[in-house]
Design a protein around this motif. Structure first.
Motif, PDB file in Angstrom:
ATOM      1  N   VAL A 216      55.134 -13.678   4.604  1.00 18.03           N
ATOM      2  CA  VAL A 216      54.441 -14.959   4.510  1.00 18.03           C
ATOM      3  C   VAL A 216      54.421 -15.601   5.891  1.00 18.03           C
ATOM      4  CG1 VAL A 216      55.078 -15.321   2.095  1.00 18.03           C
ATOM      5  CG2 VAL A 216      56.566 -16.217   3.893  1.00 18.03           C
ATOM      6  N   ARG A 217      53.325 -16.311   6.175  1.00 16.38           N
ATOM      7  CA  ARG A 217      53.250 -17.065   7.425  1.00 16.38           C
ATOM      8  C   ARG A 217      53.753 -18.475   7.145  1.00 16.38           C
ATOM      9  NH1 ARG A 217      50.419 -16.143  12.064  1.00 16.38           N
ATOM     10  NH2 ARG A 217      48.941 -14.713  11.090  1.00 16.38           N
ATOM     11  N   ARG A 218      54.773 -18.888   7.876  1.00 15.76           N
ATOM     12  CA  ARG A 218      55.404 -20.181   7.612  1.00 15.76           C
ATOM     13  C   ARG A 218      54.444 -21.328   7.921  1.00 15.76           C
ATOM     14  NH1 ARG A 218      60.470 -20.797   6.539  1.00 15.76           N
ATOM     15  NH2 ARG A 218      60.594 -22.799   7.630  1.00 15.76           N
ATOM     16  N   GLY A 219      54.360 -22.260   6.974  1.00 19.35           N
ATOM     17  CA  GLY A 219      53.481 -23.403   7.151  1.00 19.35           C
ATOM     18  C   GLY A 219      54.201 -24.640   7.643  1.00 19.35           C
ATOM     19  N   GLU A 220      55.525 -24.580   7.723  1.00 16.02           N
ATOM     20  CA  GLU A 220      56.323 -25.728   8.145  1.00 16.02           C
ATOM     21  C   GLU A 220      57.340 -25.301   9.197  1.00 16.02           C
ATOM     22  OE1 GLU A 220      58.147 -27.286   4.661  1.00 16.02           O
ATOM     23  OE2 GLU A 220      56.257 -27.823   3.689  1.00 16.02           O
ATOM     24  N   GLN A 221      57.843 -26.285   9.944  1.00 18.55           N
ATOM     25  CA  GLN A 221      58.922 -26.038  10.889  1.00 18.55           C
ATOM     26  C   GLN A 221      60.229 -25.831  10.116  1.00 18.55           C
ATOM     27  OE1 GLN A 221      58.551 -25.361  13.904  1.00 18.55           O
ATOM     28  NE2 GLN A 221      56.659 -26.361  14.601  1.00 18.55           N
TER      29      GLN A 221
ATOM     30  N   LEU B 180      59.497 -15.580  -4.784  1.00 22.45           N
ATOM     31  CA  LEU B 180      58.470 -14.555  -4.629  1.00 22.45           C
ATOM     32  C   LEU B 180      57.179 -14.990  -5.307  1.00 22.45           C
ATOM     33  CD1 LEU B 180      58.037 -11.694  -3.466  1.00 22.45           C
ATOM     34  CD2 LEU B 180      58.707 -10.792  -5.698  1.00 22.45           C
ATOM     35  N   ALA B 181      57.305 -15.594  -6.486  1.00 23.71           N
ATOM     36  CA  ALA B 181      56.119 -16.052  -7.217  1.00 23.71           C
ATOM     37  C   ALA B 181      55.492 -17.272  -6.549  1.00 23.71           C
ATOM     38  CB  ALA B 181      56.494 -16.375  -8.652  1.00 23.71           C
ATOM     39  N   GLU B 182      56.311 -18.236  -6.128  1.00 25.64           N
ATOM     40  CA  GLU B 182      55.780 -19.468  -5.549  1.00 25.64           C
ATOM     41  C   GLU B 182      55.095 -19.240  -4.215  1.00 25.64           C
ATOM     42  OE1 GLU B 182      58.955 -22.715  -7.460  1.00 25.64           O
ATOM     43  OE2 GLU B 182      58.921 -22.316  -5.309  1.00 25.64           O
ATOM     44  N   GLU B 183      55.646 -18.369  -3.385  1.00 26.21           N
ATOM     45  CA  GLU B 183      55.115 -18.210  -2.037  1.00 26.21           C
ATOM     46  C   GLU B 183      54.014 -17.158  -1.937  1.00 26.21           C
ATOM     47  OE1 GLU B 183      58.128 -17.749   0.937  1.00 26.21           O
ATOM     48  OE2 GLU B 183      58.465 -19.903   0.958  1.00 26.21           O
ATOM     49  N   THR B 184      53.932 -16.266  -2.920  1.00 26.51           N
ATOM     50  CA  THR B 184      52.949 -15.183  -2.813  1.00 26.51           C
ATOM     51  C   THR B 184      52.068 -15.048  -4.047  1.00 26.51           C
ATOM     52  OG1 THR B 184      54.379 -13.463  -3.760  1.00 26.51           O
ATOM     53  CG2 THR B 184      54.631 -13.926  -1.413  1.00 26.51           C
ATOM     54  N   GLY B 185      52.418 -15.720  -5.151  1.00 24.89           N
ATOM     55  CA  GLY B 185      51.648 -15.603  -6.379  1.00 24.89           C
ATOM     56  C   GLY B 185      51.896 -14.320  -7.137  1.00 24.89           C
ATOM     57  N   LEU B 186      52.868 -13.500  -6.696  1.00 21.68           N
ATOM     58  CA  LEU B 186      53.165 -12.241  -7.372  1.00 21.68           C
ATOM     59  C   LEU B 186      54.191 -12.463  -8.477  1.00 21.68           C
ATOM     60  CD1 LEU B 186      53.366  -9.703  -4.416  1.00 21.68           C
ATOM     61  CD2 LEU B 186      51.436 -10.204  -5.898  1.00 21.68           C
ATOM     62  N   THR B 187      53.802 -12.155  -9.693  1.00 24.76           N
ATOM     63  CA  THR B 187      54.721 -12.329 -10.817  1.00 24.76           C
ATOM     64  C   THR B 187      54.845 -11.081 -11.693  1.00 24.76           C
ATOM     65  OG1 THR B 187      52.903 -13.275 -12.131  1.00 24.76           O
ATOM     66  CG2 THR B 187      54.363 -14.818 -10.959  1.00 24.76           C
ATOM     67  N   PRO B 188      54.523  -9.881 -11.174  1.00 25.21           N
ATOM     68  CA  PRO B 188      54.660  -8.695 -12.021  1.00 25.21           C
ATOM     69  C   PRO B 188      56.131  -8.356 -12.229  1.00 25.21           C
ATOM     70  CG  PRO B 188      54.179  -8.014  -9.801  1.00 25.21           C
ATOM     71  CD  PRO B 188      54.109  -9.519  -9.805  1.00 25.21           C
ATOM     72  N   ARG B 189      56.396  -7.512 -13.188  1.00 26.11           N
ATOM     73  CA  ARG B 189      57.752  -7.049 -13.406  1.00 26.11           C
ATOM     74  C   ARG B 189      58.089  -6.059 -12.305  1.00 26.11           C
ATOM     75  NH1 ARG B 189      58.130  -5.289 -19.615  1.00 26.11           N
ATOM     76  NH2 ARG B 189      60.334  -5.108 -19.024  1.00 26.11           N
ATOM     77  N   VAL B 190      59.112  -6.366 -11.543  1.00 24.70           N
ATOM     78  CA  VAL B 190      59.496  -5.515 -10.425  1.00 24.70           C
ATOM     79  C   VAL B 190      60.973  -5.174 -10.534  1.00 24.70           C
ATOM     80  CG1 VAL B 190      57.756  -6.493  -8.890  1.00 24.70           C
ATOM     81  CG2 VAL B 190      60.053  -7.480  -8.926  1.00 24.70           C
TER      82      VAL B 190
ATOM     83  N   ARG C 146      48.738 -14.267  -2.759  1.00 27.68           N
ATOM     84  CA  ARG C 146      48.061 -15.505  -2.369  1.00 27.68           C
ATOM     85  C   ARG C 146      49.137 -16.505  -1.952  1.00 27.68           C
ATOM     86  NH1 ARG C 146      48.067 -15.780  -8.034  1.00 27.68           N
ATOM     87  NH2 ARG C 146      49.014 -17.679  -8.872  1.00 27.68           N
ATOM     88  N   ALA C 147      48.881 -17.184  -0.854  1.00 26.64           N
ATOM     89  CA  ALA C 147      49.869 -18.116  -0.319  1.00 26.64           C
ATOM     90  C   ALA C 147      50.021 -19.320  -1.230  1.00 26.64           C
ATOM     91  CB  ALA C 147      49.464 -18.557   1.087  1.00 26.64           C
ATOM     92  N   GLY C 148      51.237 -19.795  -1.349  1.00 28.63           N
ATOM     93  CA  GLY C 148      51.506 -20.973  -2.156  1.00 28.63           C
ATOM     94  C   GLY C 148      52.717 -21.685  -1.606  1.00 28.63           C
ATOM     95  N   SER C 149      53.124 -22.752  -2.268  1.00 32.16           N
ATOM     96  CA  SER C 149      54.302 -23.513  -1.856  1.00 32.16           C
ATOM     97  C   SER C 149      54.135 -23.955  -0.404  1.00 32.16           C
ATOM     98  CB  SER C 149      55.557 -22.659  -2.050  1.00 32.16           C
ATOM     99  OG  SER C 149      56.725 -23.326  -1.672  1.00 32.16           O
ATOM    100  N   ASP C 150      55.130 -23.637   0.468  1.00 31.68           N
ATOM    101  CA  ASP C 150      55.057 -24.064   1.867  1.00 31.68           C
ATOM    102  C   ASP C 150      54.593 -22.948   2.788  1.00 31.68           C
ATOM    103  OD1 ASP C 150      57.274 -22.499   1.544  1.00 31.68           O
ATOM    104  OD2 ASP C 150      58.654 -23.810   2.629  1.00 31.68           O
ATOM    105  N   ALA C 151      54.027 -21.874   2.224  1.00 30.25           N
ATOM    106  CA  ALA C 151      53.529 -20.766   3.040  1.00 30.25           C
ATOM    107  C   ALA C 151      52.066 -20.995   3.392  1.00 30.25           C
ATOM    108  CB  ALA C 151      53.682 -19.442   2.302  1.00 30.25           C
ATOM    109  N   ALA C 152      51.715 -20.743   4.667  1.00 33.69           N
ATOM    110  CA  ALA C 152      50.334 -20.900   5.111  1.00 33.69           C
ATOM    111  C   ALA C 152      49.498 -19.673   4.790  1.00 33.69           C
ATOM    112  CB  ALA C 152      50.302 -21.170   6.610  1.00 33.69           C
ATOM    113  N   ASP C 153      50.137 -18.531   4.650  1.00 33.82           N
ATOM    114  CA  ASP C 153      49.421 -17.293   4.359  1.00 33.82           C
ATOM    115  C   ASP C 153      50.431 -16.298   3.815  1.00 33.82           C
ATOM    116  OD1 ASP C 153      47.432 -15.418   4.171  1.00 33.82           O
ATOM    117  OD2 ASP C 153      47.327 -14.981   6.321  1.00 33.82           O
ATOM    118  N   ALA C 154      49.948 -15.286   3.128  1.00 39.27           N
ATOM    119  CA  ALA C 154      50.794 -14.212   2.608  1.00 39.27           C
ATOM    120  C   ALA C 154      49.986 -12.927   2.667  1.00 39.27           C
ATOM    121  CB  ALA C 154      51.230 -14.508   1.178  1.00 39.27           C
ATOM    122  N   ALA C 155      50.620 -11.838   3.089  1.00 39.10           N
ATOM    123  CA  ALA C 155      49.883 -10.587   3.242  1.00 39.10           C
ATOM    124  C   ALA C 155      50.845  -9.406   3.262  1.00 39.10           C
ATOM    125  CB  ALA C 155      49.061 -10.598   4.535  1.00 39.10           C
TER     126      ALA C 155
END
Length: 244
Positions: free
Chosen positions: A39-44, A71-81, A116-125
């Motif tokens: 994730v690309r940090r969106g905050e200091q 993991l779910a909040e910052e990237t939108g990934l919620t599969p069973r892992v 997909r980026a969420g929470s305080d992340a500017a991007d996720a990849a």
């Protein structure tokens, strides 16, 4: 003084404050290469830099729960892992904000989608494990140790089966080992080794719908067996030479 009296008089403010975070090394195989979720940090601090997904645990939250939530909040990934604890990192200067101890986790799953980026992340990849940017904090160390843990666990556990579907061919399983270990393996020798390990895989009695790219016979399909440890272990080629 009994326990209730002790707790009533206990003042946690008498001790230096220490916070706890979780960081997740999430791995999958995409387009024939091992990928790591960043994730690309969106905050200091370290705004704009790439980092592992993670964050502070909540007061009533277990560590593993926090790892899955972040993991779910910052990237939108919620599969069973498959997720397991990796290690703890507590160098006094690892975070400029305050004394923060991080408990890291490893997560594995096949065919994970684009985040997909969420929470305080500017991007996720997803990033190829062999083409990584410089990471924030000590996440480069955490990621490096996570990758080595994954490579080692392929030797003595059935972890490789978490990178493939519910059913798979021996060739697909070999592809996991070659990708994670970054080394080509002899197809025939690998096939014999896999089938010689009790409980590693079991036949479904079915085959693929079609043959290989060259029109060969249809391949047998397998599923993960009930083994928790592999004996004998499947050593990486370099380690196999060391043992000899």
């Amino acid at each position: 003084m009994d326990e209730s009296e002790f707790l009533a008089s206990y003042d946690p403010r008498a001790f230096p404050p220490v916070a706890v975070t979780v960081d997740v090394v999430a791995l999958t195989i995409r387009e024939g290469a091992l990928h790591v979720l960043l994730v690309r940090r969106g905050e200091q601090p370290h705004a704009g830099r790439w980092a592992l997904p993670g964050g502070f645990i909540r007061p009533a939250e277990d560590l593993a729960e926090a790892a899955v939530r972040e993991l779910a909040e910052e990237t939108g990934l919620t599969p069973r892992v498959h997720i397991e604890q990796l290690a703890s990192y507590g160098a006094p200067d690892r975070d400029p904000r305050m004394r923060i101890v991080s408990v890291s986790y490893l997560a594995f799953a096949p065919h994970l989608p684009d985040p997909r980026a969420g929470s305080d992340a500017a991007d996720a990849a997803w990033h190829r494990a062999d083409r990584l940017p410089e990471l924030a904090f000590d996440h480069g160390r955490i990621l490096g140790e996570g990758l080595e843990r994954a490579r080692a666990k392929l030797e003595y556990t059935p972890l490789a089966t978490t990178f493939v579907g519910e059913t798979f061919t021996i060739s697909e399983l070999r592809g996991v080992y070659e990708t994670v270990w970054s080394v080509p393996l002899h197809a025939g020798n690998f096939h014999r080794k896999i089938l010689s390990v009790p409980g590693f895989v079991e036949s479904t009695g079915e085959t693929t719908e079609s043959g290989g790219a060259r029109g060969g016979p249809r391949a047998k399909l397998y599923r993960a067996g009930d083994a928790r440890l592999l004996h004998p272990a499947l050593l990486r080629p370099a380690r196999e030479e060391e043992v000899r």
